[in-house]
Design an enzyme around this catalytic site. Structure first.
Site: not given
Length: 319
Positions: A158, A311
């Site tokens: 985007e 993570e």
């Protein structure tokens, strides 16, 4: 599954950063030049993992706040707005290998990354000049202030504008602003991100016509600061009605066909945060693996309610 117990240390940890977004790529000789030469990013570090036969490429827009190790090498985990490209060796020579971009049925889930700029018209014109493939130009559709381009693996990116903030000290025009994922049920997912991981909901945007709601989340955004001019945010998209369908689920990018990998949260003391999460939430949390238990040490992976991976790493980890 309830995530109403707040991890206070996570909420009070000023070092917490939504550091990077990982996507898999087919051919680094094509993808890395796309992001550096056409989108203007800088390759900060390449890390080869021979034992597991993959390579990592860390990129960001030029900036002055990148931490360095004692030898002067960049530490890519210290700041937000980092893109990690993962290349599994051999995919570049496999004519049948194709990645899932997360936007095509039946494997929708991950949506896109978003790059913001001061002058969206100038950015789009520049990308047209270098033959970037557009999914949506500014003139297309109802939203005339955003565009979408496609990278070499067909991932959506985007493009939109931000208003200049006088407090903004970042000299670069472009920002890696946010990563978007789709979720099934905000009543489950938002408490997970807010209470377990301490990510604050900054803005909620309800779209009656399209029957969806957007939630923007981030760490450390100052009051009144423009969400579009910052880096390292998470956009969560909820399409109404999915929460009431017991059989509905999104593709997490790590099940086959693979594509999107994860977002990464960095902290000065991730081991402490992971321990507190285990103590407060027990078996309601899925780890894959727990902190320091996997083949790659000094990190953990946690799963959110939609099975997306997050993570958790030390900010100062040296690759």
């Amino acid at each position: 599954m309830s995530y109403d117990k707040i991890i206070e240390s996570a909420r009070n940890d000023a070092s917490l950063t939504l550091n990077h977004t990982c996507i898999r790529i087919k051919d680094p000789k094509i993808s890395v030049p796309f992001y550096t030469e056409k989108l203007g990013m800088k390759l900060l570090k390449r890390k080869d993992i021979p034992d597991l036969k993959f390579s990592l490429y860390f990129l960001s827009y030029p900036r002055d706040d990148l931490p360095l190790d004692p030898e002067g090498n960049v530490i890519p985990f210290g700041v937000p707005g980092i893109l990690e490209l993962t290349h599994n060796w051999g995919t570049e020579t496999d004519p049948n290998y194709k990645l899932s971009n997360g936007n095509e049925e039946p494997h929708r889930g991950y949506g896109h990354i978003c790059i913001t700029t001061k002058d969206i018209d100038a950015m789009c014109a520049k990308l047209e000049d270098v033959n970037v493939n557009f999914k949506k130009r500014l003139v297309d559709g109802r939203q005339k202030d955003i565009a979408f381009i496609l990278d070499p693996d067909n991932y959506w990116i985007e493009l939109c504008a931000y208003q200049q903030d006088q407090r903004d000290k970042n000299p670069n025009d472009y920002r890696l602003n946010h990563t978007m994922i789709r979720i099934k049920d905000p009543a489950k997912t938002l408490p997970f991100y807010e209470n377990v991981l301490g990510i604050k909901v900054i803005e909620k945007s309800v779209h009656e016509n399209g029957k969806f709601t957007l939630y923007f989340l981030g760490y450390g955004l100052e009051e009144g600061e423009s969400k579009r001019s910052t880096q390292g945010m998470l956009e969560i998209t909820h399409n109404w009605g999915t929460e009431s369908d017991p059989d509905f689920h999104y593709h997490n990018g790590n099940d086959k066909p693979q594509g999107y990998g994860h977002i990464c949260i960095a902290s000065d003391d991730p081991e402490k945060i992971c321990k507190e999460i285990e103590e407060k939430y027990g078996d309601s949390i899925t780890w894959a693996p727990k902190f320091n238990h996997g083949k790659m040490k000094n990190l953990a992976f946690i799963k959110d309610p939609d099975n997306y991976s997050i993570e958790i790493v030390p900010r100062g980890i040296v690759l």
